[in-house]
Design an enzyme around this catalytic site. Structure first.
Site, mmCIF file in Angstrom:
data_model
loop_
_atom_site.group_PDB
_atom_site.id
_atom_site.type_symbol
_atom_site.label_atom_id
_atom_site.label_comp_id
_atom_site.label_asym_id
_atom_site.label_seq_id
_atom_site.Cartn_x
_atom_site.Cartn_y
_atom_site.Cartn_z
ATOM 1 N N HIS A 96 0.858 -1.186 0.000
ATOM 2 C CA HIS A 96 0.000 0.000 0.000
ATOM 3 C C HIS A 96 0.899 1.243 0.000
ATOM 4 O O HIS A 96 1.977 1.225 0.609
ATOM 5 C CB HIS A 96 -0.911 -0.017 1.237
ATOM 6 C CG HIS A 96 -1.976 1.035 1.178
ATOM 7 N ND1 HIS A 96 -1.709 2.354 1.455
ATOM 8 C CD2 HIS A 96 -3.288 0.965 0.863
ATOM 9 C CE1 HIS A 96 -2.827 3.053 1.312
ATOM 10 N NE2 HIS A 96 -3.804 2.232 0.952
ATOM 11 N N GLU A 166 -4.283 2.077 -7.271
ATOM 12 C CA GLU A 166 -4.661 3.187 -6.400
ATOM 13 C C GLU A 166 -3.774 4.395 -6.696
ATOM 14 O O GLU A 166 -2.665 4.505 -6.149
ATOM 15 C CB GLU A 166 -4.457 2.807 -4.930
ATOM 16 C CG GLU A 166 -5.297 1.655 -4.446
ATOM 17 C CD GLU A 166 -5.492 1.741 -2.937
ATOM 18 O OE1 GLU A 166 -6.631 1.943 -2.504
ATOM 19 O OE2 GLU A 166 -4.505 1.642 -2.199
HETATM 20 P P1 PGA Z 1 -9.839 5.892 0.749
HETATM 21 O O1 PGA Z 1 -8.574 4.913 0.959
HETATM 22 O O2 PGA Z 1 -10.976 5.027 0.270
HETATM 23 O O3 PGA Z 1 -10.098 6.475 2.101
HETATM 24 O O4 PGA Z 1 -9.450 6.909 -0.261
HETATM 25 C C1 PGA Z 1 -8.269 3.923 0.026
HETATM 26 C C2 PGA Z 1 -7.013 3.175 0.405
HETATM 27 O O5 PGA Z 1 -6.065 3.794 0.898
HETATM 28 O O6 PGA Z 1 -6.912 1.951 0.242
#
Ligand code: PGA
Length: 256
Positions: A96, A166
């Site tokens: 992440h 992401e």
């Molecule tokens: P968020 O986080 O939905 O609060 O933007 C997503 C993540 O970091 O996996």
């Protein structure tokens, strides 16, 4: 064949109390059993995982936000993938951006991915650029993250890999990325996977994360060319997350 939706809740370092964790968790779990086309994974902080070790059932799974790739050792503060497996964890988020920021590099992330899949779990490999430059350098950045994250992963194990795209600037933001850009990026990720793994590329699931909420979840799934979502903030509200689950369960994915 229609691919099931995969919705992953990443609680990060929340909620503050175990009682609150139990309350949110059991509500989401209950909603999950009413779904027909959706698998649900909740990733609580380590400290709460043992509270939920018996939670896996049909379409509901316990996940973790990290794992160490060694089984055991003199590694202060770490928790091994096999310890987590014994507690019922079946999905692990790896790489992440918030962990990369703490110093995790591609080599370490690759070790974790391999340990997790060899240990019989699903690895959710997070990738994503911090900015989109006009030269398109971010595409090479994404490609390198995929190449290094999945180095030496065998074709046969690709069904244990989930790539979570992401874009860093969309995490914890006010708005998600727009569906057109999500679909473009998901096509690109598929192309990169195909270059690496040939026809097996399709075994890898691609999901999107970054400011997903109850208003945009179903549209992202319908238009974004992804088969699931990684959700931070809104997975901490049992009500909002349940609404998301119900809305996506009846949504047809673009690639179906
Ligand atoms: P968020 O986080 O939905 O609060 O933007 C997503 C993540 O970091 O996996």
């Amino acid at each position: 064949m229609r691919r099931k939706n995969l919705i992953v809740g990443n609680w990060k370092m929340n909620p503050v109390s175990a009682d609150e964790a139990k309350r949110i968790f059991s509500k989401i779990r209950k909603t999950s059993f009413k779904l027909k086309n959706t698998d649900v994974v909740i990733c609580p902080p380590f400290s709460y995982i043992s509270l939920f070790s018996k939670a896996n059932k049909s379409n509901f799974f316990l996940g973790s936000q990290n794992a160490h790739h060694e089984v055991s050792g003199a590694l202060t503060g770490e928790v091994s993938y096999s310890m987590l497996y014994q507690l019922g964890v079946r999905y692990v988020i790896v790489g992440h951006s918030e962990r990369r920021k703490l110093g995790e590099n591609d080599e370490l992330i690759n070790k974790k991915v391999k340990a997790i899949i060899n240990g019989g779990m699903q690895a959710i490999l997070c990738i994503g650029e911090s900015t989109r430059d006009i030269n398109g350098d971010y595409l090479d950045f994404i490609k390198n993250q995929i190449y290094s994250g999945l180095k030496d992963v065998s074709k046969k194990q690709l069904s244990q890999i989930i790539v979570a795209y992401e874009p860093i600037w969309a995490i914890g933001a006010l708005q998600a990325m727009n569906e057109r850009d999500i679909v473009e990026t998901s096509i690109y990720i598929r192309k990169v996977l195909k270059d690496c793994f040939g026809s097996y590329f399709n075994d890898v699931r691609i999901i999107y994360g970054g400011s997903v909420d109850k208003l945009n979840a179903s549209t992202i799934l319908k238009e974004g060319g992804v088969s699931g979502l990684l959700i931070g903030r809104q997975s901490l509200s049992a009500l909002d997350f349940s609404e998301i689950l119900k809305s996506v369960d009846t949504t047809k994915q673009k690639n179906d």
